[in-house]
Design an enzyme around this catalytic site. Structure first.
Site, PDB file in Angstrom:
ATOM      1  N   SER A 177      -0.612  -7.349 -11.209  1.00  0.00           N
ATOM      2  CA  SER A 177      -0.704  -6.344  -9.836  1.00  0.00           C
ATOM      3  C   SER A 177       0.346  -5.905  -9.468  1.00  0.00           C
ATOM      4  CB  SER A 177      -0.886  -7.375  -8.815  1.00  0.00           C
ATOM      5  OG  SER A 177      -0.177  -8.600  -8.728  1.00  0.00           O
ATOM      6  N   GLU A 207       1.629  -5.078   8.664  1.00  0.00           N
ATOM      7  CA  GLU A 207       2.374  -6.329   8.305  1.00  0.00           C
ATOM      8  C   GLU A 207       2.795  -6.279   7.017  1.00  0.00           C
ATOM      9  OE1 GLU A 207      -0.920  -5.804   7.861  1.00  0.00           O
ATOM     10  OE2 GLU A 207      -1.031  -6.844   5.802  1.00  0.00           O
ATOM     11  N   LYS A 239      -0.479  -2.013  -4.226  1.00  0.00           N
ATOM     12  CA  LYS A 239      -0.872  -1.824  -2.757  1.00  0.00           C
ATOM     13  C   LYS A 239      -1.003  -0.382  -2.299  1.00  0.00           C
ATOM     14  CE  LYS A 239      -0.145  -6.344  -1.114  1.00  0.00           C
ATOM     15  NZ  LYS A 239       0.961  -6.770  -1.926  1.00  0.00           N
TER      16      LYS A 239
HETATM   17  C1  PLP Z   1       0.750  -8.244  -1.934  1.00  0.00           C
HETATM   18  C2  PLP Z   1       0.632  -8.702  -3.598  1.00  0.00           C
HETATM   19  C3  PLP Z   1      -0.053  -9.610  -4.058  1.00  0.00           C
HETATM   20  C4  PLP Z   1      -1.223 -10.396  -3.073  1.00  0.00           C
HETATM   21  O1  PLP Z   1      -2.092  -9.621  -2.308  1.00  0.00           O
HETATM   22  P1  PLP Z   1      -3.642  -9.338  -2.710  1.00  0.00           P
HETATM   23  O2  PLP Z   1      -4.267  -8.819  -1.450  1.00  0.00           O
HETATM   24  O3  PLP Z   1      -4.067 -11.224  -2.958  1.00  0.00           O
HETATM   25  O4  PLP Z   1      -3.855  -8.649  -3.938  1.00  0.00           O
HETATM   26  C5  PLP Z   1      -0.176  -9.728  -5.323  1.00  0.00           C
HETATM   27  N1  PLP Z   1       0.563  -9.046  -6.229  1.00  0.00           N
HETATM   28  C6  PLP Z   1       1.584  -8.236  -5.768  1.00  0.00           C
HETATM   29  C7  PLP Z   1       2.470  -7.682  -6.703  1.00  0.00           C
HETATM   30  C8  PLP Z   1       1.631  -7.878  -4.250  1.00  0.00           C
HETATM   31  O5  PLP Z   1       2.557  -6.984  -4.022  1.00  0.00           O
END
Ligand code: PLP
Length: 396
Positions: free
Chosen positions: A376, A109, A87
């Site tokens: 992620s 948000e 993020k």
């Molecule tokens: C917010 C989040 C996601 C989902 O958001 P995308 O916009 O689809 O990437 C996935 N993994 C983590 C660790 C997140 O914080």
């Protein structure tokens, strides 16, 4: 490209009220200018390197590979970024842009709180005011992240409309932006919403695939056979896919949250169960009821608990360039535990959806083939919820 004027095939667009048009046009113009500005890009790269800890590692998961007995698996470690997920890439880009535009206030948000924490972090760093809209339900489920945001100097506004979750927080942030265009930038958290957000957020996240390409070249001297990422709105997946879209031999696989299964109502798998619609300023696929109303969605992972998908993913699905597969809560929890035990890496429960599919795919592929999975985010935030899922109550 198909993204002219914010369109990806039939998807995308700017389906917004008149009152928001000026704000969106101002942002579109500013981004068109700064995306090609060398000084802007130099400053952003410096923030990425010095503050966010980029480039993130591309780690060869040797033990995971050996245990699964098929394709070689590399993990793109976005969990090692400052604030613990991808993020921050998008937030630093948008906060820097807002600053250049003379804005003094960021609104955002948040669902689980990861995007809210990242935005509050950038606001603290860049000396801006910050207000985060969060569904009241989510503020209860994610008390620690609410505290974090406040510690970073942000105001957290609980949203009580609708189901009091992520989609309602997006709606409220859009409303607030309409009311205060002068000094406020809406820092949207994924590749969704009206143009230019899907394109702009994708561009800021594209650093992920740019690095994967370079790191693969160094480590293997070739491209991977498949890139796998989880999809909520789709920003980490879009970032992981982007520089591979033109490389037709690389399979691109997005993992959606199936929740308790795509044959139940407790799911958030948009491509598997959704229909074409218009919501939050964009045309794309959305989970809907029989009247076309946005359906309540469910996933164990708050970060994937959104009833839509970004318009560029909808387009990549239509053209067949990317594949989208559903992964259930149970499969994700098993992957969460499996990666922790085999590699000593606790992934975010969102990322565990991508790991789960890699665990299915790798054994069907040859040992000479290569998969890259984007992790992620890190999973510390999820430990209490997963323990609860397994019937254990731990102190949060
Ligand atoms: C917010 C989040 C996601 C989902 O958001 P995308 O916009 O689809 O990437 C996935 N993994 C983590 C660790 C997140 O914080």
């Amino acid at each position: 490209m198909s993204e002219k004027r914010g369109r990806f095939g039939v998807h995308g667009g700017q389906y917004i009220p008149e009152t928001l048009m000026n704000a969106v046009i101002e942002l579109e113009k500013a981004y068109e200018h700064y995306r090609n500005d060398p000084e802007f890009n130099r400053e952003l790269m410096e923030l990425f390197h010095e503050y966010a800890n980029r480039p993130s590692r591309l780690y060869y998961a040797e033990k995971l590979t050996r245990t699964l007995g098929g394709a070689k698996i590399y993990l793109k470690r976005e969990d090692l970024n400052h604030t613990g997920s991808h993020k921050i890439n998008n937030v630093l880009g948008q906060a820097l842009l807002a600053k250049k535009m003379g804005k003094t206030r960021l609104i955002a948000e948040t669902g689980a709180g990861q995007h809210g924490v990242a935005t509050a972090t950038a606001a603290a760093l860049m000396d801006m005011e910050c207000v985060v809209f969060m569904g009241e339900e989510d503020t209860k489920r994610q008390a620690l992240n609410v505290y974090r945001m406040k510690l970073l100097g942000a105001e957290v506004v609980p949203v009580t409309t609708g189901t009091a979750t992520l989609k309602d927080a997006v709606s409220e942030a859009l409303r607030e932006w309409t009311a205060r265009i002068e000094d406020t930038h809406y820092c949207l958290g994924s590749v969704m919403g009206p143009h230019p957000f899907p394109m702009m957020v994708r561009d800021f996240q594209a650093v992920i695939s740019r690095e994967i390409k370079e790191e693969m070249k160094q480590k293997e001297g070739r491209l991977p056979d498949a890139v796998i990422a989880c999809v909520g709105g789709g920003s980490n997946a879009m970032g992981s896919f982007y520089h591979f879209i033109e490389e037709e031999e690389v399979r691109l696989i997005g993992c959606e949250a199936a929740g308790r299964g795509t044959n139940t109502f407790e799911t958030a798998a948009t491509i598997s169960t959704g229909k074409l619609g218009i919501f939050h300023g964009m045309k794309s696929y959305f989970c809907q009821d029989k009247y076309g109303q946005i359906a309540p969605v469910y996933s164990i992972s708050a970060g994937l608990d959104y009833p839509g998908i970004g318009p560029e993913h909808a387009y990549l699905h239509d053209t067949g360039r990317a594949e989208y597969v559903p992964v259930t809560d149970e499969e994700a929890v098993e992957a969460f535990e499996f990666l922790s035990k085999t590699e000593g890496i606790i992934p975010a429960i969102e990322s565990a959806h991508a790991i789960a599919y890699a665990m299915k795919l790798a054994p069907t592929m040859g040992k000479d083939q290569i998969i890259v999975v984007t992790v992620s985010g890190r999973g510390d935030k999820d430990c209490a919820a997963i323990a609860r899922y397994r019937g254990e109550d731990i102190y949060e």
